[in-house]
Design a protein around this motif. Structure first.
Motif, PDB file in Angstrom:
ATOM      1  N   GLY A   1       0.762  -1.203   0.000  1.00 24.36           N
ATOM      2  CA  GLY A   1      -0.058   0.008  -0.050  1.00 24.36           C
ATOM      3  C   GLY A   1       0.727   1.267  -0.126  1.00 24.36           C
ATOM      4  N   CYS A   2       2.173   1.286   0.027  1.00 21.55           N
ATOM      5  CA  CYS A   2       3.096   2.364  -0.015  1.00 21.55           C
ATOM      6  C   CYS A   2       4.248   2.058  -0.514  1.00 21.55           C
ATOM      7  CB  CYS A   2       3.007   3.023   1.339  1.00 21.55           C
ATOM      8  SG  CYS A   2       3.643   2.039   2.395  1.00 21.55           S
ATOM      9  N   TYR A   3       5.300   3.117  -0.867  1.00 22.41           N
ATOM     10  CA  TYR A   3       6.766   2.742  -1.052  1.00 22.41           C
ATOM     11  C   TYR A   3       7.434   2.509   0.042  1.00 22.41           C
ATOM     12  CZ  TYR A   3       5.296   4.175  -6.156  1.00 22.41           C
ATOM     13  OH  TYR A   3       4.622   4.444  -7.343  1.00 22.41           O
ATOM     14  N   PRO A   4       8.458   2.067  -0.070  1.00 24.76           N
ATOM     15  CA  PRO A   4       9.362   1.625   1.368  1.00 24.76           C
ATOM     16  C   PRO A   4       9.948   2.929   1.590  1.00 24.76           C
ATOM     17  CG  PRO A   4      10.553   0.999  -0.904  1.00 24.76           C
ATOM     18  CD  PRO A   4       8.937   1.143  -1.260  1.00 24.76           C
ATOM     19  N   GLU A   5      10.250   3.268   2.680  1.00 20.32           N
ATOM     20  CA  GLU A   5      10.930   4.443   3.221  1.00 20.32           C
ATOM     21  C   GLU A   5      12.493   4.591   2.463  1.00 20.32           C
ATOM     22  OE1 GLU A   5      12.670   6.370   7.327  1.00 20.32           O
ATOM     23  OE2 GLU A   5      11.494   4.637   7.369  1.00 20.32           O
ATOM     24  N   ARG A   6      13.234   3.498   2.375  1.00 17.65           N
ATOM     25  CA  ARG A   6      14.443   3.522   1.993  1.00 17.65           C
ATOM     26  C   ARG A   6      14.800   2.265   1.142  1.00 17.65           C
ATOM     27  NH1 ARG A   6      18.216   2.082   7.328  1.00 17.65           N
ATOM     28  NH2 ARG A   6      16.730   0.729   8.196  1.00 17.65           N
ATOM     29  N   VAL A   7      15.644   2.244   0.505  1.00 15.57           N
ATOM     30  CA  VAL A   7      16.115   0.860  -0.412  1.00 15.57           C
ATOM     31  C   VAL A   7      17.450   0.609  -0.133  1.00 15.57           C
ATOM     32  CG1 VAL A   7      16.614   0.066  -2.824  1.00 15.57           C
ATOM     33  CG2 VAL A   7      14.399   1.340  -2.374  1.00 15.57           C
ATOM     34  N   LEU A   8      17.916  -0.602   0.307  1.00 17.84           N
ATOM     35  CA  LEU A   8      19.320  -0.910   0.392  1.00 17.84           C
ATOM     36  C   LEU A   8      19.530  -2.076  -0.590  1.00 17.84           C
ATOM     37  CD1 LEU A   8      18.082  -0.448   3.623  1.00 17.84           C
ATOM     38  CD2 LEU A   8      20.285  -1.302   4.398  1.00 17.84           C
TER      39      LEU A   8
ATOM     40  N   ARG B   1      17.688   6.343  -9.356  1.00 15.88           N
ATOM     41  CA  ARG B   1      17.962   7.482  -8.242  1.00 15.88           C
ATOM     42  C   ARG B   1      16.850   8.689  -8.593  1.00 15.88           C
ATOM     43  NH1 ARG B   1      23.240   7.325  -5.296  1.00 15.88           N
ATOM     44  NH2 ARG B   1      24.324   5.714  -6.147  1.00 15.88           N
ATOM     45  N   ARG B   2      16.736   8.866  -9.708  1.00 18.74           N
ATOM     46  CA  ARG B   2      15.549   9.873 -10.060  1.00 18.74           C
ATOM     47  C   ARG B   2      14.330   9.357  -9.734  1.00 18.74           C
ATOM     48  NH1 ARG B   2      19.046  11.059 -14.777  1.00 18.74           N
ATOM     49  NH2 ARG B   2      17.658   9.552 -15.834  1.00 18.74           N
ATOM     50  N   PHE B   3      14.028   8.386  -9.941  1.00 19.89           N
ATOM     51  CA  PHE B   3      12.843   7.694  -9.779  1.00 19.89           C
ATOM     52  C   PHE B   3      12.366   7.674  -8.304  1.00 19.89           C
ATOM     53  CE2 PHE B   3       9.898   4.062  -8.682  1.00 19.89           C
ATOM     54  CZ  PHE B   3       8.819   4.219  -9.480  1.00 19.89           C
ATOM     55  N   MET B   4      13.538   7.077  -7.520  1.00 21.58           N
ATOM     56  CA  MET B   4      13.342   7.045  -6.068  1.00 21.58           C
ATOM     57  C   MET B   4      13.121   8.625  -5.533  1.00 21.58           C
ATOM     58  SD  MET B   4      15.700   3.850  -4.866  1.00 21.58           S
ATOM     59  CE  MET B   4      17.149   4.477  -5.876  1.00 21.58           C
ATOM     60  N   ASN B   5      14.045   9.367  -5.976  1.00 24.75           N
ATOM     61  CA  ASN B   5      13.862  10.871  -5.382  1.00 24.75           C
ATOM     62  C   ASN B   5      12.367  11.468  -5.712  1.00 24.75           C
ATOM     63  OD1 ASN B   5      16.372  10.918  -4.393  1.00 24.75           O
ATOM     64  ND2 ASN B   5      17.142  11.750  -6.360  1.00 24.75           N
ATOM     65  N   GLY B   6      11.784  10.880  -6.913  1.00 25.15           N
ATOM     66  CA  GLY B   6      10.494  11.515  -6.973  1.00 25.15           C
ATOM     67  C   GLY B   6       9.427  11.017  -6.252  1.00 25.15           C
ATOM     68  N   LYS B   7       9.703   9.409  -5.791  1.00 26.38           N
ATOM     69  CA  LYS B   7       8.551   9.001  -4.862  1.00 26.38           C
ATOM     70  C   LYS B   7       8.883   9.251  -3.372  1.00 26.38           C
ATOM     71  CE  LYS B   7       6.684   7.374  -8.772  1.00 26.38           C
ATOM     72  NZ  LYS B   7       5.262   7.603  -8.931  1.00 26.38           N
ATOM     73  N   GLY B   8       9.958  10.088  -3.207  1.00 23.08           N
ATOM     74  CA  GLY B   8      10.287  10.251  -1.568  1.00 23.08           C
ATOM     75  C   GLY B   8      10.914   9.120  -0.988  1.00 23.08           C
ATOM     76  N   ILE B   9      11.599   8.197  -1.921  1.00 22.36           N
ATOM     77  CA  ILE B   9      12.369   7.042  -1.364  1.00 22.36           C
ATOM     78  C   ILE B   9      13.956   7.432  -1.136  1.00 22.36           C
ATOM     79  CG2 ILE B   9      12.890   4.666  -1.685  1.00 22.36           C
ATOM     80  CD1 ILE B   9      10.487   4.559  -3.653  1.00 22.36           C
ATOM     81  N   ARG B  10      14.411   6.838  -0.032  1.00 18.92           N
ATOM     82  CA  ARG B  10      15.930   7.330   0.195  1.00 18.92           C
ATOM     83  C   ARG B  10      16.443   5.920  -0.149  1.00 18.92           C
ATOM     84  NH1 ARG B  10      19.326   7.087   4.642  1.00 18.92           N
ATOM     85  NH2 ARG B  10      17.266   6.305   6.071  1.00 18.92           N
ATOM     86  N   TYR B  11      17.631   6.331  -0.860  1.00 18.29           N
ATOM     87  CA  TYR B  11      18.610   5.178  -1.367  1.00 18.29           C
ATOM     88  C   TYR B  11      19.820   5.045  -0.477  1.00 18.29           C
ATOM     89  CZ  TYR B  11      21.881   2.413  -4.257  1.00 18.29           C
ATOM     90  OH  TYR B  11      22.791   1.470  -4.347  1.00 18.29           O
ATOM     91  N   VAL B  12      19.873   4.065  -0.156  1.00 17.54           N
ATOM     92  CA  VAL B  12      21.097   3.671   0.902  1.00 17.54           C
ATOM     93  C   VAL B  12      22.328   3.228   0.118  1.00 17.54           C
ATOM     94  CG1 VAL B  12      22.040   2.596   2.842  1.00 17.54           C
ATOM     95  CG2 VAL B  12      19.692   3.338   2.868  1.00 17.54           C
TER      96      VAL B  12
END
Length: 231
Positions: free
Chosen positions: A95-102, A113-124
């Motif tokens: 039901g939601c995107y993850p807070e971060r991706v490892l 990274r552009r996709f994750m930034n647009g969805k508010g996801i932090r890439y570790v």
């Protein structure tokens, strides 16, 4: 029928070998390396001990200790190109995107990274480009969070060392894939049993009662699951 399929596989293997010999090449698309398992492909790994592996390649997501197989294929593929698709699957499931991706560095492409930034996801992962003014702080945070990725590597190790994930003996493609899925299924069940009032024995009886152990089409599955559910 079985012999006819085997003859077809042998003919295709001969055609591939003849084409490589004629063109003086050492690779060809969809190369067959086993007449009894024509779906198996050689997958270069680039490791010191083993340069090439044979078997299925799995892209797995891990959340709260539970595993979800996003992609299982016998052909080699780039995991990084499937990150956006995996994140959409995550949203559909939870039901939601993850807070971060490892993940490995190969997931940290500019497009991802552009996709994750647009969805508010932090890439570790290690940032691209030149070090910024707060690079030391980012490095400390990275050193703190990256060891958490060991959980997914540990899950692969658990499957291989404890449940035979690296020793699938089934010849048929569908049977081998069902075997792999069963291993992750059992590991998730044991994780559920460890965090709930359900006992491992109760889960085993539930599987038998619901018919899951008898509808898999192979007696070895029943023996496999019952054996490890008793541990």
């Amino acid at each position: 029928m079985k012999d006819w399929r085997l003859i077809q596989v042998i003919q295709e293997m001969y055609r591939q070998q003849a084409e490589m010999y004629k063109n003086r090449e050492d690779k060809i698309s969809d190369r067959i390396v086993s007449i009894y398992q024509p779906h198996v492909r050689p997958i270069p790994r680039g490791k010191d001990r083993i340069s090439t592996e044979f078997g299925s390649k799995q892209l797995v997501m891990l959340k709260d200790g539970y595993t979800h197989i996003e992609k299982l294929s016998w052909d080699n593929y780039k995991e990084g190109s499937l990150l956006t698709e995996s994140l959409e699957t995550y949203k559909r499931l939870f039901g939601c995107y993850p807070e971060r991706v490892l993940g490995d560095q190969l997931f940290g492409t500019r497009e991802n990274r552009r996709f994750m930034n647009g969805k508010g996801i932090r890439y570790v992962g290690k940032p691209l480009g030149r070090p910024s003014s707060n690079s030391k702080e980012q490095k400390r945070l990275l050193q703190k969070e990256m060891p958490e990725r060991n959980a997914i590597e540990g899950k692969f190790g658990q499957g291989k060392n404890g449940y035979g994930l690296g020793k699938i003996k089934a010849r048929l493609k569908d049977t081998a894939e069902s075997w792999v899925m069963s291993i992750y299924f059992v590991m998730n069940l044991l994780k559920l049993a460890a965090g709930s009032l359900l006992s491992v024995l109760q889960i085993y009886y539930w599987l038998v009662t619901e018919g899951y152990l008898t509808t898999m089409g192979n007696r070895s599955y029943t023996q496999f699951i019952s054996r490890y559910l008793r541990h």
